[in-house]
Design an enzyme around this catalytic site. Sequence first.
Site, PDB file in Angstrom:
ATOM      1  N   ARG A  37       1.475  -1.605  -0.414  1.00 59.71           N
ATOM      2  CA  ARG A  37      -0.146  -0.213  -0.256  1.00 59.71           C
ATOM      3  C   ARG A  37       0.641   1.688   0.060  1.00 59.71           C
ATOM      4  O   ARG A  37       0.861   1.989  -0.781  1.00 59.71           O
ATOM      5  CB  ARG A  37      -1.448   0.179   1.158  1.00 59.71           C
ATOM      6  N   HIS A  41       0.349   4.267  -3.009  1.00 56.95           N
ATOM      7  CA  HIS A  41       0.097   5.475  -2.665  1.00 56.95           C
ATOM      8  C   HIS A  41       1.337   6.377  -2.902  1.00 56.95           C
ATOM      9  O   HIS A  41       1.041   7.872  -3.453  1.00 56.95           O
ATOM     10  CB  HIS A  41      -0.210   5.833  -0.880  1.00 56.95           C
ATOM     11  N   TRP A 181     -10.164  -9.145   2.828  1.00 58.88           N
ATOM     12  CA  TRP A 181     -11.201  -9.272   1.385  1.00 58.88           C
ATOM     13  C   TRP A 181     -11.100 -10.872   1.135  1.00 58.88           C
ATOM     14  O   TRP A 181     -12.064 -11.366   1.193  1.00 58.88           O
ATOM     15  CB  TRP A 181     -10.367  -8.940   0.158  1.00 58.88           C
TER      16      TRP A 181
HETATM   17 FE1  HIF Z   1      -5.855  -0.293  -1.493  1.00 57.64          FE
HETATM   18  N1  HIF Z   1      -7.225   0.076   0.255  1.00 57.64           N
HETATM   19  N2  HIF Z   1      -7.442   0.986  -2.652  1.00 57.64           N
HETATM   20  N3  HIF Z   1      -5.131  -0.435  -3.068  1.00 57.64           N
HETATM   21  N4  HIF Z   1      -4.940  -1.284  -0.453  1.00 57.64           N
HETATM   22  C1  HIF Z   1      -6.678  -0.612   1.662  1.00 57.64           C
HETATM   23  C2  HIF Z   1      -5.509  -1.726   2.230  1.00 57.64           C
HETATM   24  C3  HIF Z   1      -4.832  -1.743   0.984  1.00 57.64           C
HETATM   25  C4  HIF Z   1      -8.938   1.501  -1.822  1.00 57.64           C
HETATM   26  C5  HIF Z   1      -8.723   1.103  -1.015  1.00 57.64           C
HETATM   27  C6  HIF Z   1      -8.022   1.262   0.845  1.00 57.64           C
HETATM   28  C7  HIF Z   1      -5.558   0.098  -4.334  1.00 57.64           C
HETATM   29  C8  HIF Z   1      -6.956   0.732  -4.678  1.00 57.64           C
HETATM   30  C9  HIF Z   1      -7.749   1.468  -4.120  1.00 57.64           C
HETATM   31  C10 HIF Z   1      -3.954  -1.973  -0.923  1.00 57.64           C
HETATM   32  C11 HIF Z   1      -3.031  -2.152  -2.248  1.00 57.64           C
HETATM   33  C12 HIF Z   1      -3.481  -1.519  -3.476  1.00 57.64           C
HETATM   34  C13 HIF Z   1      -8.038   0.422   2.243  1.00 57.64           C
HETATM   35  C14 HIF Z   1      -8.275   0.195   3.667  1.00 57.64           C
HETATM   36  C15 HIF Z   1      -9.015   0.947   1.479  1.00 57.64           C
HETATM   37  C16 HIF Z   1      -9.823   1.803   2.415  1.00 57.64           C
HETATM   38  C17 HIF Z   1      -6.654   1.056   4.532  1.00 57.64           C
HETATM   39  C18 HIF Z   1      -6.566   0.389   5.711  1.00 57.64           C
HETATM   40  O1  HIF Z   1      -7.922   0.955   6.758  1.00 57.64           O
HETATM   41  O2  HIF Z   1      -5.770   0.194   6.818  1.00 57.64           O
HETATM   42  C19 HIF Z   1      -9.648   2.237  -3.247  1.00 57.64           C
HETATM   43  C20 HIF Z   1     -10.089   3.083  -2.947  1.00 57.64           C
HETATM   44  C21 HIF Z   1      -8.315   1.991  -4.186  1.00 57.64           C
HETATM   45  C22 HIF Z   1      -8.859   2.331  -5.566  1.00 57.64           C
HETATM   46  C23 HIF Z   1     -10.198   0.974  -6.311  1.00 57.64           C
HETATM   47  C24 HIF Z   1      -4.848  -0.695  -5.461  1.00 57.64           C
HETATM   48  C25 HIF Z   1      -4.936  -1.461  -6.827  1.00 57.64           C
HETATM   49  C26 HIF Z   1      -6.074  -2.824  -5.586  1.00 57.64           C
HETATM   50  C27 HIF Z   1      -4.314   0.304  -6.282  1.00 57.64           C
HETATM   51  C28 HIF Z   1      -3.583  -1.794  -5.014  1.00 57.64           C
HETATM   52  O3  HIF Z   1      -2.932  -1.699  -4.933  1.00 57.64           O
HETATM   53  C29 HIF Z   1      -3.158  -3.222  -0.450  1.00 57.64           C
HETATM   54  C30 HIF Z   1      -1.783  -4.261  -0.231  1.00 57.64           C
HETATM   55  C31 HIF Z   1      -4.259  -2.668   1.562  1.00 57.64           C
HETATM   56  C32 HIF Z   1      -3.938  -3.470   2.220  1.00 57.64           C
HETATM   57  C33 HIF Z   1      -3.276  -2.738   3.892  1.00 57.64           C
HETATM   58  C34 HIF Z   1      -3.102  -3.137   4.785  1.00 57.64           C
HETATM   59  O4  HIF Z   1      -2.567  -2.328   6.092  1.00 57.64           O
HETATM   60  O5  HIF Z   1      -3.510  -4.154   4.413  1.00 57.64           O
END
Ligand code: HIF
Length: 290
Positions: A37, A41, A181
């Site tokens: 993440r 980001h 998920w």
């Molecule tokens: Fe995420 N994502 N993401 N994301 N994401 C979260 C957590 C992870 C979006 C929202 C969230 C991508 C796209 C989007 C990861 C990787 C990717 C969380 C939770 C939210 C809300 C954060 C938390 O509460 O800690 C949205 C709205 C996206 C656009 C659709 C990417 C494609 C899937 C680009 C991507 O690579 C990962 C890995 C996490 C888990 C982080 C963790 O701390 O476990």
Amino acid sequence: MTGSSRPGDFDAVRKSVIDLLKQPEYDDGSAGPVLVRLAWHSAGTYDAETDTGGSNGAGMRYESEGGDPANAGLQHARLFLEPVKRQHPWITYADLWTLAGVTAIQAMGGPEIPWFPGRTDYVDDSKLPPRGRLPDAAQGSDHIRHIFYRMGFNDREIVALSGAHNLGRCHTANSGFEGKWVNNPTRFSNQYFRLLISEEWKEKTLPDSGIVQFAAVDPITEEELMMLPTDMALIHDQEFLQWVKVYAQDKNLFFEDFAKVFSKLMELGITRDAQGKITNSDNEKGGYIS
Ligand code: HIF
């Protein structure tokens, strides 16, 4: 922990990252997902039209970007990487964060993602991204397209990228959403796509915050799993849905597409010459010079 390294020895950095992934006290026992993440980001602020944002510069070290509520929780990822930076002080944060993300994906069973070095830690104030460039999980397919088209991705690439939500979880304290998920969130696979199609996802309002997400009970483990509204948009939008179906059935194609598209994400805003040297950042101001 492995020893220090020569400047440019990125394999040594990869090894140090792999060594820190196991974190029995943290989340599901791995630093991997939050590192992924962080990588995303750091890059996902890119805007193709104005050529601003992107991973170069590691702007998240500063309050204007690091303090964006969308980046809540990523301080854990940055802290996990501090010992690696101390051990390999020649690597820039911008290279370290992106390299850690791709290394973690592969170490969790995902594909090898082409990664190229040379980012600097020089922040060009005129290229600082404004807040609000990262996606809002409460929204639908129009918003997803708005955000990812801005970076230069198409529908197929958006769905391929989305498979990264196979990793990790949501934390109430960070985003307000809660849960994971898939049932094995430290193993990269196409299960996210399979579950999107196979389960009957029901809207669920979280009692304390009123935040709306989606829930289903895993048929095998009987654990509750979750989807964000933006995840659900992938099966409610016909263009996206066709790719969800393809990737649910074809893990190899998903891995192939994912490797390409995550690599592209890491390179947003970076231009290279034929030798791979970055041409649009100021190496005099803090970059790694071979
Ligand atoms: Fe995420 N994502 N993401 N994301 N994401 C979260 C957590 C992870 C979006 C929202 C969230 C991508 C796209 C989007 C990861 C990787 C990717 C969380 C939770 C939210 C809300 C954060 C938390 O509460 O800690 C949205 C709205 C996206 C656009 C659709 C990417 C494609 C899937 C680009 C991507 O690579 C990962 C890995 C996490 C888990 C982080 C963790 O701390 O476990």
